[in-house]
Write an enzyme that holds these catalytic residues in place. Structure first.
Site, PDB file in Angstrom:
ATOM      1  N   GLU A  48       0.825  -1.203   0.000  1.00  0.00           N
ATOM      2  CA  GLU A  48       0.000   0.000   0.000  1.00  0.00           C
ATOM      3  C   GLU A  48       0.866   1.263   0.000  1.00  0.00           C
ATOM      4  O   GLU A  48       1.837   1.356   0.749  1.00  0.00           O
ATOM      5  CB  GLU A  48      -0.907  -0.003   1.232  1.00  0.00           C
ATOM      6  CG  GLU A  48      -1.893   1.155   1.272  1.00  0.00           C
ATOM      7  CD  GLU A  48      -2.735   1.164   2.549  1.00  0.00           C
ATOM      8  OE1 GLU A  48      -3.775   1.834   2.561  1.00  0.00           O
ATOM      9  OE2 GLU A  48      -2.342   0.489   3.533  1.00  0.00           O
ATOM     10  N   LYS A 121     -10.166   2.658  -2.230  1.00  0.00           N
ATOM     11  CA  LYS A 121     -10.351   2.034  -0.917  1.00  0.00           C
ATOM     12  C   LYS A 121     -11.667   2.477  -0.289  1.00  0.00           C
ATOM     13  O   LYS A 121     -11.940   3.670  -0.140  1.00  0.00           O
ATOM     14  CB  LYS A 121      -9.170   2.419  -0.022  1.00  0.00           C
ATOM     15  CG  LYS A 121      -9.125   1.738   1.344  1.00  0.00           C
ATOM     16  CD  LYS A 121      -7.825   2.113   2.032  1.00  0.00           C
ATOM     17  CE  LYS A 121      -7.680   1.462   3.401  1.00  0.00           C
ATOM     18  NZ  LYS A 121      -6.369   1.792   4.011  1.00  0.00           N
ATOM     19  N   CYS A 158      -5.794  -2.838   2.341  1.00  0.00           N
ATOM     20  CA  CYS A 158      -5.491  -2.770   3.774  1.00  0.00           C
ATOM     21  C   CYS A 158      -6.716  -2.898   4.689  1.00  0.00           C
ATOM     22  O   CYS A 158      -7.186  -3.996   4.927  1.00  0.00           O
ATOM     23  CB  CYS A 158      -4.685  -1.519   4.084  1.00  0.00           C
ATOM     24  SG  CYS A 158      -3.753  -1.626   5.643  1.00  0.00           S
TER      25      CYS A 158
END
Length: 295
Positions: A48, A121, A158
């Site tokens: 990431e 995300k 994540c």
């Protein structure tokens, strides 16, 4: 040129220690993509926000200068690497969508260098040293899977890895593998007491996604200490690939830069889904309350 079989695809995970200079990190990543391809990787994934230190440890408006548009300078370089190595490249970037609107975004390039798609995300944390809500607008593209030369892949980022709904909705779109670019580590003062349990929870929930959805799962983390000497974060590495029944096929160390290259057999996916038919037995008529906060 990579050879491919209809029964297999090979993942390459790039686990790095990030430097203060974004250009150095980009150069390291491109070198790693070439090395992974030479080792047989067909789908290569970065950690990431690989271009920089994990800047979300603090709230600083100057950090927005790190963000880039997509397409932009970094995607141009990544596209070139995908084309040169004939690999699928998945990379995590700080996207500048417009003035005041930024995303934590993953990009997917096919082997011809074309941009197959983007994923923004969806789940944004706000915890000590993970102040992501300051920087990132929540994603608005939904959960997505992408067709590439080497297979249909799902990409999440994540904090998404803690949410079974994200894995399920991506798997339902036909993803054969879920890729999680990641930046996670210990608060050094908590490591002795809580470190083992925290890491175990992180790995366990992603293996559970693999089992529940009958897919391969790959998590790509960074290594090294970032932040103040007496604080900051110690990123725990230990990037790994799980098969569709939660078996770890490969794993890196906690403290070294590494390339992890792991072949994945589609016949294993088919075998697990035939014998553990969770998708068949889902009660889709009963899941309406999942769209509510709870009682």
């Amino acid at each position: 040129m990579n050879s491919t079989s209809p029964d297999t695809f090979t993942l390459g995970l790039v686990q790095m220690r990030c430097e203060p200079d974004p250009d150095v990190n980009l150069e390291k990543t491109i070198t790693a993509i070439h090395k992974a391809a030479a080792a047989g990787a067909q789908i290569v994934c970065t950690q990431e926000l690989f271009r920089s230190h994990y800047f979300c440890q603090r709230q600083d408006p100057a950090v927005f200068d790190l963000a880039e548009p997509i397409p932009g300078p970094t995607t141009e370089v990544l596209a070139g690497a995908a084309l040169a190595t004939e690999t699928v490249v998945v990379a995590s970037l700080f996207e500048r969508r417009s003035s005041g609107v930024y995303h934590n975004t993953a990009v997917v390039f096919d082997t011809d260098g074309s941009l197959v798609g983007t994923y923004r995300k969806m789940h944004i944390p706000d915890d000590p040293l993970y102040y992501e809500k300051y920087y990132f607008t929540p994603g608005d593209l939904g959960f997505r899977a992408f067709d590439t030369r080497y297979g249909r892949i799902g990409v999440l980022v994540c904090w998404d890895q803690w949410f079974p709904e994200a894995a399920r909705l991506t798997a339902l779109q036909g993803a054969e593998v879920l890729l999680y670019p990641t930046a996670i580590g210990w608060h050094p003062r908590e490591k002795e007491e809580h470190g083992a349990a925290q890491h175990d929870a992180w790995e366990t929930i992603q293996r559970a996604h693999a089992v529940a959805n009958g897919v391969f799962v790959a998590a790509v983390n960074r290594v090294g200490h970032e932040g103040p000497v007496n604080g900051g974060l110690e990123f725990w590495g230990q990037s790994f690939v799980s098969d569709p029944f939660g078996v770890i096929l490969g794993k890196t160390t906690a403290d070294r830069e590494e390339l992890l290259v792991v072949p994945c057999d589609r016949r294993r996916l088919e075998d697990v889904r035939r014998n553990w038919p969770f998708f068949r037995d889902r009660r889709i008529d009963a899941y309406g309350p999942l769209t509510q906060r709870g009682t």
